[in-house]
Design a protein around this motif. Sequence first.
Motif, short mmCIF file in Angstrom:
data_model
loop_
_atom_site.label_atom_id
_atom_site.label_comp_id
_atom_site.label_asym_id
_atom_site.label_seq_id
_atom_site.Cartn_x
_atom_site.Cartn_y
_atom_site.Cartn_z
N ALA A 215 0.82 -1.21 0.00
CA ALA A 215 0.00 0.00 0.00
C ALA A 215 0.86 1.26 0.00
CB ALA A 215 -0.94 0.01 1.20
N THR A 216 2.07 1.19 0.59
CA THR A 216 2.93 2.37 0.62
C THR A 216 3.50 2.70 -0.76
OG1 THR A 216 4.97 1.14 1.16
CG2 THR A 216 3.58 1.84 3.01
N TRP A 217 3.44 1.74 -1.70
CA TRP A 217 3.96 1.99 -3.05
C TRP A 217 2.99 2.84 -3.88
CZ3 TRP A 217 5.17 -3.78 -4.66
CH2 TRP A 217 6.10 -4.33 -3.74
N LEU A 218 1.72 2.87 -3.49
CA LEU A 218 0.69 3.42 -4.37
C LEU A 218 0.92 4.88 -4.76
CD1 LEU A 218 -2.55 1.74 -2.98
CD2 LEU A 218 -0.97 0.93 -4.74
N PRO A 219 1.26 5.78 -3.84
CA PRO A 219 1.45 7.18 -4.27
C PRO A 219 2.53 7.33 -5.35
CG PRO A 219 1.23 7.06 -1.89
CD PRO A 219 1.36 5.65 -2.36
#
Length: 294
Positions: A215-219
């Motif tokens: 989820a931290t990769w999304l931005p």
Amino acid sequence: MNNEPHEPVTVVGLGRMGQALAGAFLKAGHPTTVWNRTASKADQLVAEGALLAPTVGDALKAGSLAIICVTDYEAMRELLGASDVDLAGTMLVNLTSGDSAQARETAHWAEQRGARYLDGAIMAVPPAIGTSEAVILHSGSRSDFETHRSTLDALGTLTYLGADHGLASLYDVAGLAMMWSILNAWLQGTAMLRTAGVDAATYAPFAQQIAAGVATWLPGYAEQIDNGSFPAEVSALETDARAMAHLIEESEAVGVNAELPRLLKAMADRSIAAGHGGEQYPVLIEEFSKPRND
């Protein structure tokens, strides 16, 4: 913004969700009128202080804000399109599930009849309504949303998405895509690990850690998509495709279903064949953006 603390509200449709919506308004102190085809579904709400209207038309006249939560858009238009129902001047907030095209069409339909219209989507189960855990999406006129925001706050955590009436429905299904994808990936891994005697409860914390990390990769990945540029800062798609092949092979070797990883690899293979093998994983947005007719 409407500062009236006890705006009168109408709720049309008293399934489990409709009952929860009406209950939240009552708890927040709003005079609440309800209507349902099967009147007995209103019994508990009436005992709590709601007023049961004899007809849909009467229900709409009773409140300055009308919440609609019925089976589908067709049912809504059938109810509100009856000859004895006057929508002129009504503020409709439709929380019925449907697609974005239906939302836009219904907004036009309502406005032609003199109503104001907000579309919405409920990202919660009925017991969560009235708490911060209930995320309620809204799209349509910002001024209409702001006018009634203090009343709608009784339902949960509000999110305004924009003037396009179809956005709430689109966000709704996009959220479902995330939910099912995460759950299906977890089930794939669980099925594999069970063949080695590892139970689901043991695997779940590890899976949760992986999901949170991804989820931290999304931005950063979103920035690549919006820029249309996919430099392989972490790994190239062709590297990911080799890992997908390994996942397929391992699934088949331990005797579990490999349909999901095969689908993912088929999409990656098409992108690689189109010349994107050296780019990063978000380049697959091109494949997700193409309809498949076969």
